[in-house]
Scaffold this active site. Structure first.
Site, PDB file in Angstrom:
ATOM      1  N   PHE A 112       2.357  -9.826   8.401  1.00  0.00           N
ATOM      2  CA  PHE A 112       3.479  -9.186   9.084  1.00  0.00           C
ATOM      3  C   PHE A 112       3.069  -8.920  10.534  1.00  0.00           C
ATOM      4  O   PHE A 112       1.968  -8.421  10.780  1.00  0.00           O
ATOM      5  CB  PHE A 112       3.810  -7.886   8.361  1.00  0.00           C
ATOM      6  CG  PHE A 112       5.095  -7.251   8.781  1.00  0.00           C
ATOM      7  CD1 PHE A 112       6.309  -7.754   8.352  1.00  0.00           C
ATOM      8  CD2 PHE A 112       5.089  -6.136   9.606  1.00  0.00           C
ATOM      9  CE1 PHE A 112       7.500  -7.156   8.734  1.00  0.00           C
ATOM     10  CE2 PHE A 112       6.275  -5.529   9.992  1.00  0.00           C
ATOM     11  CZ  PHE A 112       7.486  -6.045   9.553  1.00  0.00           C
ATOM     12  N   ASP A 164      -3.327  -5.182   2.778  1.00  0.00           N
ATOM     13  CA  ASP A 164      -2.034  -4.537   2.945  1.00  0.00           C
ATOM     14  C   ASP A 164      -1.198  -4.851   1.695  1.00  0.00           C
ATOM     15  O   ASP A 164      -0.965  -6.020   1.374  1.00  0.00           O
ATOM     16  CB  ASP A 164      -1.350  -5.071   4.215  1.00  0.00           C
ATOM     17  CG  ASP A 164      -0.106  -4.271   4.564  1.00  0.00           C
ATOM     18  OD1 ASP A 164       0.560  -3.776   3.623  1.00  0.00           O
ATOM     19  OD2 ASP A 164       0.210  -4.153   5.760  1.00  0.00           O
ATOM     20  N   TYR A 211       8.527   3.027   1.132  1.00  0.00           N
ATOM     21  CA  TYR A 211       9.988   2.890   1.225  1.00  0.00           C
ATOM     22  C   TYR A 211      10.480   1.549   0.690  1.00  0.00           C
ATOM     23  O   TYR A 211      11.671   1.328   0.590  1.00  0.00           O
ATOM     24  CB  TYR A 211      10.476   3.094   2.668  1.00  0.00           C
ATOM     25  CG  TYR A 211       9.791   2.245   3.704  1.00  0.00           C
ATOM     26  CD1 TYR A 211      10.149   0.915   3.897  1.00  0.00           C
ATOM     27  CD2 TYR A 211       8.768   2.763   4.496  1.00  0.00           C
ATOM     28  CE1 TYR A 211       9.506   0.129   4.832  1.00  0.00           C
ATOM     29  CE2 TYR A 211       8.113   1.996   5.440  1.00  0.00           C
ATOM     30  CZ  TYR A 211       8.485   0.673   5.600  1.00  0.00           C
ATOM     31  OH  TYR A 211       7.844  -0.105   6.524  1.00  0.00           O
ATOM     32  N   LYS A 212       9.561   0.630   0.383  1.00  0.00           N
ATOM     33  CA  LYS A 212       9.977  -0.660  -0.176  1.00  0.00           C
ATOM     34  C   LYS A 212      10.093  -0.512  -1.692  1.00  0.00           C
ATOM     35  O   LYS A 212      10.962   0.213  -2.164  1.00  0.00           O
ATOM     36  CB  LYS A 212       8.993  -1.756   0.268  1.00  0.00           C
ATOM     37  CG  LYS A 212       9.119  -2.037   1.769  1.00  0.00           C
ATOM     38  CD  LYS A 212       8.065  -2.979   2.306  1.00  0.00           C
ATOM     39  CE  LYS A 212       8.279  -3.210   3.803  1.00  0.00           C
ATOM     40  NZ  LYS A 212       7.096  -3.698   4.493  1.00  0.00           N
ATOM     41  N   ARG A 262      16.001 -14.190   1.923  1.00  0.00           N
ATOM     42  CA  ARG A 262      15.002 -13.547   1.066  1.00  0.00           C
ATOM     43  C   ARG A 262      15.683 -12.637   0.040  1.00  0.00           C
ATOM     44  O   ARG A 262      16.570 -11.852   0.388  1.00  0.00           O
ATOM     45  CB  ARG A 262      14.061 -12.736   1.969  1.00  0.00           C
ATOM     46  CG  ARG A 262      12.912 -12.103   1.255  1.00  0.00           C
ATOM     47  CD  ARG A 262      11.970 -11.467   2.257  1.00  0.00           C
ATOM     48  NE  ARG A 262      12.546 -10.255   2.854  1.00  0.00           N
ATOM     49  CZ  ARG A 262      11.830  -9.296   3.430  1.00  0.00           C
ATOM     50  NH1 ARG A 262      10.514  -9.402   3.517  1.00  0.00           N
ATOM     51  NH2 ARG A 262      12.416  -8.236   3.945  1.00  0.00           N
TER      52      ARG A 262
HETATM   53  C1  LIG Z   1       7.059  -3.451   6.020  1.00  0.00           C
HETATM   54  C2  LIG Z   1       5.733  -3.778   6.592  1.00  0.00           C
HETATM   55  C3  LIG Z   1       5.213  -3.059   7.692  1.00  0.00           C
HETATM   56  C4  LIG Z   1       6.029  -2.007   8.389  1.00  0.00           C
HETATM   57  O1  LIG Z   1       5.218  -1.028   8.963  1.00  0.00           O
HETATM   58  P1  LIG Z   1       5.850   0.399   9.325  1.00  0.00           P
HETATM   59  O2  LIG Z   1       4.855   1.024  10.224  1.00  0.00           O
HETATM   60  O3  LIG Z   1       6.061   1.143   8.046  1.00  0.00           O
HETATM   61  O4  LIG Z   1       7.161   0.161  10.007  1.00  0.00           O
HETATM   62  C5  LIG Z   1       3.931  -3.376   8.117  1.00  0.00           C
HETATM   63  N1  LIG Z   1       3.200  -4.343   7.517  1.00  0.00           N
HETATM   64  C6  LIG Z   1       3.684  -5.048   6.472  1.00  0.00           C
HETATM   65  C7  LIG Z   1       2.842  -6.103   5.825  1.00  0.00           C
HETATM   66  C8  LIG Z   1       4.969  -4.799   5.988  1.00  0.00           C
HETATM   67  O5  LIG Z   1       5.459  -5.521   4.991  1.00  0.00           O
END
Ligand SMILES: *Cc1c(COP(=O)(O)O)cnc(C)c1O
Length: 397
Positions: free
Chosen positions: A113, A184, A209-210, A356
């Protein structure tokens, strides 16, 4: 056996909506509404400042961390909530780099990400010690695990395609060359069983939150292995990670155990929502979850491939190599997803061309998948996406 009909009844979803985006923002646990309201009125309202002790607010980040620990195979006392995932990525990477001081390579893949990559770039810059961020193709990661490596920093499940890295295998290879691994779990925690302890992971981070359904802006979590927790140095040395925050010393001393990864004041209202969500998760067996998730994704892929030849599967065909989401590539993917959403089948779009769909057995069942396939088939075969309304790109996709 987990009763998924029972868990489904514990979520609120708008009438008629088939929600295939729990991988991006989990839906509302019905109990969260009253739980948050109680925290506001009976705790914040009535107890005011004394809530930190009398309502247990200050202990929530580790108490909730222990409940998440079961879902990710972590040792109790080694997970703490706080901040956002981007911050936790930074914290874990900084601590990991410190453990291998004489090496300079941080390895990640181009399916990671972007925020994780940006945080690594920012950290490298502010350290100014000549670290190199090596970004390779996902399938090439293991070829770059060698004696130069300091830290492998990967997201286990690719947010776009759902491709799943083998955490146990890669971590073992990383350790064999004397490096450390930071994982992660944003698209893994709550999507499938994880065994951080069994994999000997060094650090792990994730969000709530996911798949964990704690609501927009809910805190992230961080895991540090027992091997490192008393030696790793928190780069974000906030007062609540101090050994004695209320001594108000002017010198920072890291707190005991996972407490040292705390930074500042926790988000109490959001953690009340997480508490309600974890009441549901407490009833879920992770092996049952994975079995149900694979059945749903297999059903979806078979149905879409049979009816929508214009969509190309972008996820692995082998369920053991993907998370709990399925992605299809389509040139007009953005418009097609808007057309699906307009018909109450909610997934999302990831640039450049990925539609997705996330499958969470806690609130999605086989009849939902059938209904979604029918709507998507209608949108695709009748080109319902080919309408100006669906081509206007919003701020959040
Ligand atoms: C959703 C996601 C994020 C988002 O980070 P936030 O700081 O919570 O906005 C970061 N890394 C990955 C791999 C994600 O899937």
């Amino acid at each position: 056996m987990t009763d998924f009909a029972a868990t489904k009844a514990m979520f609120y979803l708008p009438e008629g909506m088939i929600y295939l985006d729990g991988n991006s923002l989990g839906p509302l646990p019905k109990a969260a509404e009253a739980r948050v309201a109680r925290t506001i009125t009976a705790e914040w309202g009535e107890k005011v400042i004394t809530g930190w002790n009398r309502a247990g607010w200050m202990a929530q980040p580790t108490a909730l961390g222990d409940r998440i620990a079961r879902l990710i195979g972590a040792e109790p006392g080694h997970v703490v909530l706080g901040d956002t995932l981007s911050i936790k990525v930074y914290q874990a990477l900084a601590a990991a780099i410190d453990l291998v001081p004489d090496r300079k390579v941080i390895l990640t893949d181009n399916g990671n990400f972007p925020s994780d990559i940006y945080m690594a770039e920012g950290l490298i810059k502010s350290l100014g010690r000549g670290h190199e961020l090596r970004v390779v193709d996902p399938q090439d990661v293991e070829n770059h695990i060698n004696d130069d490596l300091a830290v492998l920093m990967l997201t286990q499940v690719d947010y776009r395609t759902g491709r799943l890295h083998d955490m146990a295998d890669l971590t073992a290879k990383v350790h064999a060359v004397g490096a450390v691994a930071s994982w992660d779990l944003a698209h893994t925690a709550g999507a499938m069983a994880v065994d951080l302890k069994g994999c000997n992971a060094d650090f792990a981070v994730g969000c709530t939150y996911k798949y964990l359904n704690a609501g927009p802006g809910a805190p992230a979590f961080i895991y540090v292995s027992p091997r490192h927790i008393n030696t790793c140095q928190p780069a974000l040395s906030g007062w609540l990670g101090h050994e004695a925050p209320f001594a108000f010393d002017l010198d920072y001393r890291p707190g005991t155990g996972i407490e040292r990864m705390r930074v500042g004041t926790p988000s109490v209202l959001q953690m009340a929502a997480l508490d309600a969500s974890l009441d549901i998760w407490d009833q879920v067996d992770m092996d049952d979850l994975r079995t149900a998730s694979i059945a749903l994704t297999e059903q979806f892929i078979a149905g879409i491939e049979a009816q929508c030849p214009m969509l190309t599967l972008a996820s692995s065909r082998n369920p053991q190599e993907r998370g709990s989401q399925v992605s299809f590539a389509f040139e007009h993917g953005y418009a097609a997803m808007q057309a699906c959403i307009a018909r109450n089948v909610v997934g999302d779009f990831r640039a450049p061309n990925i539609m997705r769909f996330g499958f969470c057995p806690l609130f999605i069942d086989a009849s939902d998948v059938d209904a979604a396939i029918n709507v998507i088939t209608d949108v695709m075969t009748n080109r319902l996406w080919d309408h100006p309304d669906y081509k206007r790109v919003s701020r959040v996709t």
